[in-house]
Design an enzyme around this catalytic site. Structure first.
Site, short mmCIF file in Angstrom:
data_model
loop_
_atom_site.label_atom_id
_atom_site.label_comp_id
_atom_site.label_asym_id
_atom_site.label_seq_id
_atom_site.Cartn_x
_atom_site.Cartn_y
_atom_site.Cartn_z
N ALA A 61 8.69 -4.33 12.11
CA ALA A 61 8.87 -4.93 10.89
C ALA A 61 10.24 -5.85 10.70
O ALA A 61 10.62 -6.71 10.34
CB ALA A 61 8.69 -4.37 9.65
N ASP A 65 6.05 4.89 -1.21
CA ASP A 65 7.38 5.57 -1.20
C ASP A 65 8.27 4.74 -2.10
O ASP A 65 9.63 5.52 -2.35
CB ASP A 65 7.68 5.35 0.28
N GLY A 89 3.00 -4.51 8.90
CA GLY A 89 3.12 -3.10 9.10
C GLY A 89 1.90 -2.46 8.62
O GLY A 89 2.15 -1.23 8.05
N THR A 90 0.68 -3.05 8.70
CA THR A 90 -0.47 -2.23 8.14
C THR A 90 -1.78 -2.33 9.14
O THR A 90 -1.57 -3.37 9.82
CB THR A 90 -1.21 -2.70 6.76
N HIS A 95 -1.43 1.32 -4.13
CA HIS A 95 -2.07 2.80 -4.32
C HIS A 95 -1.17 3.70 -5.01
O HIS A 95 -1.01 5.06 -4.67
CB HIS A 95 -1.81 3.06 -2.50
N ASN A 121 3.31 -6.90 13.68
CA ASN A 121 2.83 -5.38 13.91
C ASN A 121 3.09 -5.34 15.25
O ASN A 121 2.60 -6.07 16.03
CB ASN A 121 1.21 -5.33 13.20
N PRO A 122 3.67 -4.12 15.69
CA PRO A 122 3.65 -3.84 17.18
C PRO A 122 2.21 -3.67 17.83
O PRO A 122 2.19 -4.25 19.09
CB PRO A 122 4.42 -2.49 17.33
N GLN A 179 1.06 -1.18 -0.06
CA GLN A 179 0.09 0.06 -0.15
C GLN A 179 0.75 1.36 0.08
O GLN A 179 0.40 2.43 -0.01
CB GLN A 179 -0.65 -0.14 1.32
N1 APR Z 1 7.06 -2.13 12.01
C1 APR Z 1 5.80 -2.65 11.88
N2 APR Z 1 4.63 -1.97 11.96
C2 APR Z 1 4.65 -0.94 12.45
C3 APR Z 1 5.89 -0.22 13.11
C4 APR Z 1 7.11 -1.05 12.67
N3 APR Z 1 8.15 -0.40 12.94
N4 APR Z 1 5.79 1.13 13.35
C5 APR Z 1 4.18 1.00 13.39
N5 APR Z 1 3.70 -0.25 12.93
C6 APR Z 1 2.30 -0.34 12.53
C7 APR Z 1 1.14 0.47 13.24
O1 APR Z 1 0.69 -0.49 14.50
C8 APR Z 1 -0.07 0.31 12.19
O2 APR Z 1 -0.69 -0.78 12.66
O3 APR Z 1 1.97 0.18 11.04
C9 APR Z 1 0.61 0.23 10.93
C10 APR Z 1 0.61 1.49 10.03
O4 APR Z 1 -0.86 1.56 9.73
P1 APR Z 1 -1.16 2.87 8.79
O5 APR Z 1 -0.69 4.22 9.41
O6 APR Z 1 -2.90 2.92 9.15
O7 APR Z 1 -0.80 2.32 7.41
P2 APR Z 1 -1.35 1.61 6.32
O8 APR Z 1 -1.94 0.47 6.91
O9 APR Z 1 -0.47 1.45 5.34
O10 APR Z 1 -2.30 2.69 5.66
C11 APR Z 1 -3.19 1.91 4.81
O11 APR Z 1 -4.45 4.28 4.54
O12 APR Z 1 -4.12 6.69 4.61
C12 APR Z 1 -3.96 5.54 3.70
O13 APR Z 1 -3.21 5.56 1.56
C13 APR Z 1 -3.00 5.41 3.08
O14 APR Z 1 -1.70 3.31 2.11
C14 APR Z 1 -2.21 3.91 3.34
C15 APR Z 1 -3.51 3.33 3.82
#
Ligand code: APR
Length: 249
Positions: A236, A108, A192-193, A123, A218-219, A105
């Site tokens: 991660a 970068d 990490g999502t 995305h 995921n933490p 998703q």
């Molecule tokens: N390693 C792994 N996971 C991590 C870390 C880490 N070091 N730090 C934080 N996280 C986790 C958080 O706990 C969270 O569950 O990464 C996740 C990030 O979630 P989001 O910020 O919601 O990102 P993402 O899931 O990629 O968002 C999906 O939302 O805003 C839109 O388009 C944007 O592609 C994005 C989509």
């Protein structure tokens, strides 16, 4: 502890033997590269509201503001480097071969820069723009030479970021390829999502329902956690090192 070690060993074994592996990543995998996530403490959406920046309506209302935000993120992405977690997924792809697909998703570009090749950027990407008139996609110049908004090299019209905004459909072909890979996967890895933005969030469920062994890194707990065979509550880099690194668990 021994229970977790046994589960990690099982996951390592399954990953080592699987011929079809599907991976979904989100912003958390790039956290160790210094890029902020969207949700949670310090996340982008704490400071900005998605509907002011990442929607077609926001862009129509104030294209310069939206472009300034994407140009800033583009610069940050260019200045960041892939981390060990990105690299471990490159190694996994090499080991699995054609049965591997990485669906991200993230916009970068760090997976590609790390060397991943079988990648679907669901995305879109910060590194490209798309012409508002003719649809031509083209690479942005390096950040220090980039003055937004860019104009189409083919027809001269203004171009928008080549990303999928809230309220827009994902590119159908890309999503189909992603869905098929998760449907067919023996092992699905979700890293990490927050697993709240559809339809990407459903891919883990699709794999699980079709019989895959599902691993989450995921933490924090996510809506996918109760479905996962193994949920590693860590970053991660640490999680993928446990699953894919050379260190025994
Ligand atoms: N390693 C792994 N996971 C991590 C870390 C880490 N070091 N730090 C934080 N996280 C986790 C958080 O706990 C969270 O569950 O990464 C996740 C990030 O979630 P989001 O910020 O919601 O990102 P993402 O899931 O990629 O968002 C999906 O939302 O805003 C839109 O388009 C944007 O592609 C994005 C989509």
């Amino acid at each position: 502890m021994s229970g977790l070690r046994g589960q990690v060993d099982e996951a390592r074994g399954r990953l080592a033997q699987a011929r079809r592996v599907a991976v979904l990543t989100g912003a958390g995998i790039s956290a160790a590269s210094g890029l902020p996530t969207f949700r949670g403490p310090g996340g982008v959406w704490e400071e900005f509201r998605p509907e002011e920046l990442a929607t077609p309506v926001a862009y129509a209302r104030d294209p310069h503001r939206v472009w300034a935000w994407y140009a800033w993120r583009y610069r940050m992405a260019c200045e960041a480097s892939p981390n060990r977690a990105h690299e471990l997924l490159v190694a996994l792809e090499r080991a699995v071969g054609d049965g591997f697909l990485l669906v991200t998703q993230n916009v970068d570009g760090l997976h590609r820069r790390a060397g991943s090749q079988r990648v679907v950027e669901l995305h879109g990407t910060l590194h490209r723009a798309r012409c508002e008139a003719c649809g031509e996609r083209f690479a942005l110049p390096p950040p220090d030479r980039f003055v937004p908004p860019p104009h189409c090299p083919r027809c001269g019209s203004r171009a928008r970021p080549d990303v999928v905004w809230f309220g827009e459909l994902l590119p159908a072909a890309a999503y189909r390829v992603a869905h098929e890979a998760f449907q067919a996967a023996e092992v699905a890895l979700v890293v990490g999502t927050s697993a709240v933005v559809e339809p990407a969030a459903s891919l883990g469920r699709v794999a699980r329902r079709a019989g895959a062994y599902l691993v989450e890194v995921n933490p924090e707990a996510t809506p996918l956690t109760p479905l996962a065979h193994l949920s590693l509550r860590c970053g991660a880099v640490e999680g993928l090192e446990l699953l894919l690194g050379t260190q025994p668990s």
